[in-house]
Motif scaffolding. Structure first.
Motif, PDB file in Angstrom:
ATOM      1  N   UNK A   9       0.775  -1.227   0.000  1.00  0.00           N
ATOM      2  CA  UNK A   9       0.000   0.000   0.000  1.00  0.00           C
ATOM      3  C   UNK A   9       0.807   1.277   0.000  1.00  0.00           C
ATOM      4  N   UNK A  10       2.128   1.207  -0.038  1.00  0.00           N
ATOM      5  CA  UNK A  10       2.974   2.384  -0.069  1.00  0.00           C
ATOM      6  C   UNK A  10       3.881   2.320  -1.288  1.00  0.00           C
ATOM      7  N   UNK A  25       4.646  -8.083   5.976  1.00  0.00           N
ATOM      8  CA  UNK A  25       4.341  -8.975   4.859  1.00  0.00           C
ATOM      9  C   UNK A  25       4.221 -10.397   5.384  1.00  0.00           C
ATOM     10  N   UNK A  26       3.428 -11.210   4.713  1.00  0.00           N
ATOM     11  CA  UNK A  26       3.323 -12.605   5.103  1.00  0.00           C
ATOM     12  C   UNK A  26       4.540 -13.359   4.582  1.00  0.00           C
ATOM     13  N   UNK A  35       7.164  -8.425  -6.373  1.00  0.00           N
ATOM     14  CA  UNK A  35       6.218  -7.323  -6.464  1.00  0.00           C
ATOM     15  C   UNK A  35       6.055  -6.966  -7.935  1.00  0.00           C
ATOM     16  N   UNK A  36       4.828  -7.110  -8.448  1.00  0.00           N
ATOM     17  CA  UNK A  36       4.581  -6.867  -9.866  1.00  0.00           C
ATOM     18  C   UNK A  36       3.894  -5.522 -10.103  1.00  0.00           C
ATOM     19  N   UNK A  37       3.562  -4.800  -9.041  1.00  0.00           N
ATOM     20  CA  UNK A  37       2.882  -3.513  -9.181  1.00  0.00           C
ATOM     21  C   UNK A  37       3.920  -2.403  -9.335  1.00  0.00           C
TER      22      UNK A  37
END
Length: 101
Positions: A9-10, A25-26, A35-37
């Motif tokens: 979210x950041x 994080x899990x 991370x694909x975003x």
């Protein structure tokens, strides 16, 4: 080469071998996460934004789980005898960026 990526979210500006604290994080210490975003990349001044960054993935490794510094919240209403003190410690995860590919 660096990338702007959304993690928990950041938004963070990351490079290879960067270590940073993010919201919890899990996963366990030593696990690998992706991370694909990715919002933007820059490679020697060549900036890539938009649909072209959809294929880029940032790979990282979880180093440790910890808690942040305590934040104190103090509430008071004058002349009423009301005082309230609360504290909060944010759960954090330390990650190390392995690669941007």
């Amino acid at each position: 080469m660096f990338a702007v990526v959304t993690i928990a979210g950041q938004q963070f500006r990351v490079q290879a071998n960067d270590e940073l604290f993010v919201h919890r994080l899990s996963g366990n210490a030593g696990d690998s996460v992706e991370f694909s975003d990715v919002l933007m990349t820059s490679d020697n001044g060549n900036i890539t934004v938009g649909k072209a960054v959809n294929s880029i993935v940032v790979k990282a490794e979880i180093i440790d789980h910890s808690k942040g510094d305590k934040v104190l919240i103090f509430k008071k209403k004058r002349r009423k005898g009301y005082q309230k003190l609360n504290g909060h410690r944010q759960s954090l995860t330390k990650i190390k960026i392995q690669s941007i590919a």
